[in-house]
Design an enzyme around this catalytic site. Structure first.
Site, PDB file in Angstrom:
ATOM      1  CB  CYS A 115       8.624 -41.652 -14.204  1.00 12.10           C
ATOM      2  SG  CYS A 115       9.427 -42.869 -13.148  1.00 12.10           S
ATOM      3  CG  HIS A 163      -5.819 -43.203  -1.740  1.00 19.64           C
ATOM      4  ND1 HIS A 163      -7.029 -43.431  -2.350  1.00 19.64           N
ATOM      5  CD2 HIS A 163      -4.909 -43.955  -2.396  1.00 19.64           C
ATOM      6  CE1 HIS A 163      -6.847 -44.306  -3.330  1.00 19.64           C
ATOM      7  NE2 HIS A 163      -5.573 -44.637  -3.375  1.00 19.64           N
ATOM      8  NE  ARG A 192      -4.993  -4.795  -3.858  1.00 21.73           N
ATOM      9  CZ  ARG A 192      -5.637  -4.912  -2.725  1.00 21.73           C
ATOM     10  NH1 ARG A 192      -4.979  -4.867  -1.592  1.00 21.73           N
ATOM     11  NH2 ARG A 192      -6.932  -5.043  -2.697  1.00 21.73           N
ATOM     12  CE1 TYR A 219      11.295 -39.174 -18.993  1.00 22.66           C
ATOM     13  CE2 TYR A 219      13.389 -39.298 -20.162  1.00 22.66           C
ATOM     14  CZ  TYR A 219      12.413 -39.891 -19.379  1.00 22.66           C
ATOM     15  OH  TYR A 219      12.557 -41.178 -18.968  1.00 22.66           O
ATOM     16  CG  MET A 268      -2.900  -7.173   9.116  1.00 21.57           C
ATOM     17  SD  MET A 268      -1.199  -6.767   8.807  1.00 21.57           S
ATOM     18  CE  MET A 268      -1.249  -6.227   7.120  1.00 21.57           C
ATOM     19  N   GLY A 274      -8.124  -7.033   4.018  1.00 23.26           N
ATOM     20  CA  GLY A 274      -9.048  -7.061   5.146  1.00 23.26           C
ATOM     21  C   GLY A 274      -8.542  -7.843   6.351  1.00 23.26           C
ATOM     22  CB  SER A 300      13.284 -42.921 -15.131  1.00 21.29           C
ATOM     23  OG  SER A 300      12.099 -42.195 -14.879  1.00 21.29           O
ATOM     24  NE  ARG A 340      -5.234   3.488   3.757  1.00 18.69           N
ATOM     25  CZ  ARG A 340      -5.247   3.706   2.448  1.00 18.69           C
ATOM     26  NH1 ARG A 340      -4.639   4.778   1.952  1.00 18.69           N
ATOM     27  NH2 ARG A 340      -5.842   2.847   1.645  1.00 18.69           N
ATOM     28  CE  LYS A 350      -3.760  -0.534   2.362  1.00 17.32           C
ATOM     29  NZ  LYS A 350      -4.408  -0.805   3.666  1.00 17.32           N
TER      30      LYS A 350
HETATM   31  P1  ADP Z   1      -7.743  -2.217   3.568  1.00 18.61           P
HETATM   32  O1  ADP Z   1      -6.329  -2.640   3.381  1.00 18.61           O
HETATM   33  O2  ADP Z   1      -8.527  -3.112   4.438  1.00 18.61           O
HETATM   34  O3  ADP Z   1      -8.401  -1.857   2.258  1.00 18.61           O
HETATM   35  P2  ADP Z   1      -7.323   0.614   3.949  1.00 18.61           P
HETATM   36  O4  ADP Z   1      -6.171   1.081   4.720  1.00 18.61           O
HETATM   37  O5  ADP Z   1      -7.178   0.694   2.478  1.00 18.61           O
HETATM   38  O6  ADP Z   1      -7.671  -0.853   4.433  1.00 18.61           O
HETATM   39  O7  ADP Z   1      -8.547   1.484   4.444  1.00 18.61           O
HETATM   40  C1  ADP Z   1      -9.882   1.064   4.627  1.00 18.61           C
HETATM   41  C2  ADP Z   1     -10.826   2.008   3.895  1.00 18.61           C
HETATM   42  O8  ADP Z   1     -10.661   3.351   4.321  1.00 18.61           O
HETATM   43  C3  ADP Z   1     -10.580   1.983   2.407  1.00 18.61           C
HETATM   44  O9  ADP Z   1     -11.804   2.024   1.731  1.00 18.61           O
HETATM   45  C4  ADP Z   1      -9.816   3.253   2.168  1.00 18.61           C
HETATM   46  O10 ADP Z   1     -10.015   3.738   0.879  1.00 18.61           O
HETATM   47  C5  ADP Z   1     -10.377   4.202   3.209  1.00 18.61           C
HETATM   48  N1  ADP Z   1      -9.374   5.192   3.591  1.00 18.61           N
HETATM   49  C6  ADP Z   1      -8.133   4.937   4.026  1.00 18.61           C
HETATM   50  N2  ADP Z   1      -7.446   6.085   4.245  1.00 18.61           N
HETATM   51  C7  ADP Z   1      -8.286   7.100   3.926  1.00 18.61           C
HETATM   52  C8  ADP Z   1      -8.149   8.509   3.918  1.00 18.61           C
HETATM   53  N3  ADP Z   1      -7.009   9.118   4.272  1.00 18.61           N
HETATM   54  N4  ADP Z   1      -9.197   9.242   3.529  1.00 18.61           N
HETATM   55  C9  ADP Z   1     -10.352   8.631   3.179  1.00 18.61           C
HETATM   56  N5  ADP Z   1     -10.557   7.312   3.163  1.00 18.61           N
HETATM   57  C10 ADP Z   1      -9.517   6.529   3.531  1.00 18.61           C
HETATM   58 MG    MG Z   2      -7.713  -0.725   0.972  1.00 16.76          MG
END
Ligand code: ADP
Ligand code: MG
Ligand code: MG
Length: 875
Positions: A831, A438, A322, A851, A89, A87, A763, A78, A8
């Site tokens: 094999c 198995h 990403r 092979y 962490m 989701g 083999s 974040r 991220k």
């Molecule tokens: P996850 O990895 O679970 O997607 P994020 O860190 O991306 O967690 O954040 C969870 C939600 O909060 C996401 O929808 C993200 O876009 C939103 N969010 C994160 N940082 C900000 C920010 N600075 N302003 C507005 N929304 C945010």
């Molecule tokens: Mg996110």
């Protein structure tokens, strides 16, 4: 960048560098997290560094201060690790708000409701994530507030209502922690950072890492990002999008948008989102800007991306990007699209698809639009969609399948006696055993759908029925649908669609023609298979025991057979002949039994040579211990004891007792059997030579290779060889038939130099080599301690699925080296089942084998991975 900043953080930095609108912020590295996790405390310099970066951020934000003044700055804190763990962490939004800042925010935005909504969100997320209060407690309070007002959604609560909610949330905090919700913005920030560090070791995150094979010691980075607000009214909102369809790979823009909301609402599914196309109607300018940015990102990453964005009062902000996760079908299509667009070259396209994905594409699947509810879920062991009537034993499976019914074989677990039934079934469902049981291994090998270890099911084979978790009973003959890609089991018949990719391979891999509207997926697969074939150095053969398997292997692109097991040719009605051979009391009786087997074997081989005309066909002489062809000791003892059997049974029992072995895996089998049962190997060699001579005489081009199993010393091979050479010279004087050996004992690998003196080829029998190197027998251990060993991380993967390169692989390398030193033209193959395993194929390529050989269904996977193994590593 990703190692230190996490995915991220790296994405945010990259987008900033590209000049895209990203709210300013800074990233605490994974290194800080690792220190924290190792020592239990933040690195000593962290506090000061955060202060410095926070000050710089405040500066960049035009002097706004975190949670202070008449225009308070708010931030999100974040998580974000090297590998995406969606989701798994934690993240806390709206950090900085407190009793005074909420008023300033209201005044500044001119929207009191928004300010209180943001405040209640902060206490809710902080309360749960940082203070560990059960999320339901907050949701309960919200539900009570909605009921009291008589509205259905949070969005309909006004500022006065939300003020009340904030008060109640704060009471919850006091009740739970004994302290008031922290008012100091910096304290909020520090506590949130620590909570994100801790979330690396949360249960969800650990479980996810184990499943995905992500190391436990990487740690997460923490991104502190200035808040932008999607909850400022109807001209604001938040959304997620993909630059192409991650399900099918189709080109176009896919996503969801939620007006007047903050990011977590989309994920939480609190309100229904609208398709992204709707944004074009709501806010054309932002939509166009979004499309432009998506193009910039695709061109930059040269791949499909997923993104998170927020619109604050008509202004678009990018919050995450990403390279997006995708299905197998999308992976193949997107790789070829990018290739066509000139974004990447063919090598890169091959890097972006895997044998694992190709496997998934070869199985039939359930129509994705079904809405049935599964009645149970097990381990998805072999993908595909199977529909059939439930049967509880192999004989019934065979009988009903022969009568034209589709069947699902349901067992507690399977064993080698179930092979017939498994072959006859569309799918296999077991209530016990894991991915290496198995049922799982065999089903994958023969391309049958399998769900195993569905422990909530009670299978009662004797009563021919199955009890579901809800107590209802499925009797024999009732229809089940089994999804080997998800592990779901359904009652009744779900619609199935055949795999076009499988049809392509079954059709011999002829390129789709432009005329008949070719399936884009098949075109992509063909394209990348062609690129892989062009690049690979490894040959690909198949393990095939019958002409039918051999023909399929050829269609799938195998260039020869690497292993034909002759033991299958001794089963069925020929068992009686094998019994005669074993019970023979003198040479004459034995000779008669062998003479009766000879023409049958010859016919088997003749058919194989026809199917593999012009290509090498490696036939292994009889390997398993003889008692495997005799009746079960206990059953026979009972029969004799009750006087049911006649004199013949008495003799049989004596023979079974004599041949009974405590550890048959380490006993009288393979070459040892050939050397002590007079005439057995000679008969097989003769059958091979005569079949080859006959096929040759008929104008064919047979290429037999004779393979001796379980050799430990060159002496064994020399003895077998002398006899075989004599028989071949007699039976097929005009043919040269290479004779080689399996390397499947450590001693063979260690003395490979000597053995090469008497072998035309090696083999590697990596199944037995794995058993003998580790000192365990697969049948004994897979169900006893494999699960624990995988769990404890002692095995990264089952050594029967993926070659143990450090141990077993070291012996392979030793044997390659010694064998080639003694005999440079020595042909080398493998094999074992590993020959079709992606990681193992890469190892065999690196070890310099000629092979790999694997089951026919794995042949395309081996071809693809052999091509990928030959790529130059990316720079
Ligand atoms: P996850 O990895 O679970 O997607 P994020 O860190 O991306 O967690 O954040 C969870 C939600 O909060 C996401 O929808 C993200 O876009 C939103 N969010 C994160 N940082 C900000 C920010 N600075 N302003 C507005 N929304 C945010
Ligand atoms: Mg996110
Ligand atoms: Mg073996």
């Amino acid at each position: 960048m990703r190692d230190l900043l996490g995915g991220k953080g790296a994405g945010l930095a990259e987008m900033t560098r590209l000049g895209l609108p990203v709210p300013p912020g800074f990233t605490l590295t994974t290194e800080a997290c690792r220190t924290y996790l190792a020592t239990g405390a933040e690195p000593p310099t962290l506090h000061g560094e955060v202060s410095a970066h926070l000050a710089a951020l405040e500066e960049r934000m035009g002097g706004r201060r975190l949670g202070r003044g008449d225009d308070p700055l708010l931030v999100s804190v974040r998580s974000g690790a090297r590998f995406s763990m969606p989701g798994m962490m934690d993240t806390v939004l709206n950090i900085g708000l407190n009793d005074t800042a909420v008023h300033a925010l209201a005044a500044r935005s001119g929207d009191e409701r928004f300010a209180w909504d943001s405040y209640r969100r902060l206490i809710q997320m902080f309360g749960h994530t940082v203070l560990g209060i059960d999320a339901d407690r907050f949701e309960e309070k919200l539900a009570i507030a909605r009921d009291a007002v008589g509205v259905a959604t949070d969005a309909e609560l006004n500022s006065r209502h939300l003020r009340g909610v904030v008060r109640q949330f704060r009471d919850l905090v006091v009740e739970h922690t004994g302290h008031d919700f922290p008012q100091d913005p910096r304290e909020q920030l520090d506590l949130a950072v620590r909570a994100v560090f801790d979330s690396w070791n949360g249960d969800r995150a650990r479980l996810y890492r184990r499943q995905e094979g992500i190391p436990d010691d990487l740690g997460t980075a923490v991104n502190v990002v200035a808040m932008v607000f999607g909850n400022l009214g109807p001209d604001s909102g938040t959304g997620v999008a993909f630059t192409r369809d991650p399900a099918s790979g189709a080109q176009g823009v896919y996503g969801d948008y939620l007006p007047n909301a903050q990011g977590e609402d989309v994920v939480a599914g609190i309100r229904n989102t609208v398709p992204l196309a709707e944004l074009a109607r709501l806010d054309r300018a932002s939509y166009d800007e979004l499309l432009r940015i998506m193009e910039v990102l695709e061109n930059h990453y040269r791949d499909m991306c997923d993104i998170e964005f927020t619109i604050e009062r008509g202004r678009l902000w990018m919050l995450q990007t990403r390279v997006g996760k995708r299905t197998a079908a999308a992976a193949f299509r997107i790789a070829t699209q990018a290739l066509d667009q000139g974004l990447i070259d063919a090598e890169e396209a091959l890097r972006r698809v895997t044998g694992e994905q190709l496997t998934q594409l070869m199985f039939p699947r359930f129509d994705v639009n079904h809405h049935a509810r599964p009645v149970a879920t097990g381990i998805p062991a072999s993908p595909g969609a199977a529909v059939g009537v439930a049967v509880f034993d192999s004989a019934t499976a065979v009988a009903r399948a022969a009568a034209g019914e589709r069947v699902v074989l349901v067992r507690r677990e399977t064993n080698p006696d179930d092979l017939d039934g498994m072959l006859a079934a569309e799918g296999i469902l077991t209530s016990r055993g894991g991915k290496t049981s198995h049922a799982a291994v065999v089903a994958r090998g023969m391309g049958r759908t399998c769900v195993c270890g569905a422990e909530e099911l009670r299978v009662d084979a004797a009563a021919r029925r199955l009890t579901l978790p809800d107590g209802t009973v499925v009797a024999e003959g009732e229809t089940l649908s089994v999804d080997g890609s998800t592990g779901h089991v359904y009652r009744g018949e779900l619609p199935v669609v055949p795999s076009p990719v499988m049809e392509y391979f079954e059709g011999g891999g002829t390129p789709p023609t432009a005329g008949d509207a070719p399936d884009e997926l098949v075109t992509a697969v063909h394209r990348l298979m062609t690129e892989a074939d062009r690049r690979r150095r490894l040959g690909v053969r198949a393990n095939a025991d019958t002409a039918e398997d051999a023909a399929r292997a050829r269609r799938f692109g195998a260039r020869g057979i690497g292993l034909t097991r002759t033991e299958h040719m001794f089963l069925g009605e020929r068992r009686a002949l094998v019994e005669r051979l074993i019970l023979a009391e003198d040479d004459a009786e034995r000779g008669a039994a062998l003479d009766a087997l000879l023409p049958l074997q010859r016919q088997d081989f003749r058919e194989l040579f026809q199917a593999m005309d012009g290509l090498p066909t490696t036939i292994r002489l009889l390997d398993p211990p003889l008692h495997e062809f005799l009746p079960d000791l206990t059953e026979l003892s009972v029969r004799v004891a009750t006087g049911e059997g006649g004199a013949a049974d008495d003799r049989l029992l004596a023979a079974v007792r004599r041949l009974h072995e405590q550890n048959p895996m380490l006993g009288l089998r393979g070459v040892r059997l050939g050397l002590v049962v007079p005439g057995l190997f000679s008969m097989q060699v003769r059958a091979i030579a005569e079949a080859a001579a006959a096929h040759h005489a008929a104008g064919g081009d047979p290429r037999p290779e004779i393979m001796i199993p379980l050799v430990g010393t060159v002496r064994e091979l020399e003895l077998v060889r002398a006899d075989a050479d004599r028989v071949v010279a007699e039976a097929a004087p005009s043919l040269t038939i290479p004779l080689g050996t399996m390397i499947e004992l450590p001693r063979a690998a260690l003395t490979a130099g000597e053995i090469a003196g008497s072998a035309d080829f090696f083999s590697f029998g990596t199944n037995d080599l794995t058993q003998t190197v580790w000192g365990f027998s697969r049948d004994d251990v897979e169900s006893s301690f494999f699960a624990a060993y995988l769990e404890k991380g002692i095995f990264p993967a089952s050594p029967f699925e993926t070659l143990d390169t450090e141990g077993v692989g070291a012996l392979v390398r030793t044997a390659v080296e010694k064998g080639r030193a003694a005999r440079p033209d020595l042909k080398l193959g493998v094999c074992g089942e590993h020959g079709g395993d992606p990681d193992s194929v890469h190892f065999f390529h690196a070890a310099g084998l000629d092979y790999v050989s694997c089951s026919p269904f794995r042949v395309p996977v081996a071809r693809l991975e052999a091509g990928r193994a030959a790529l130059t590593p990316p720079t």
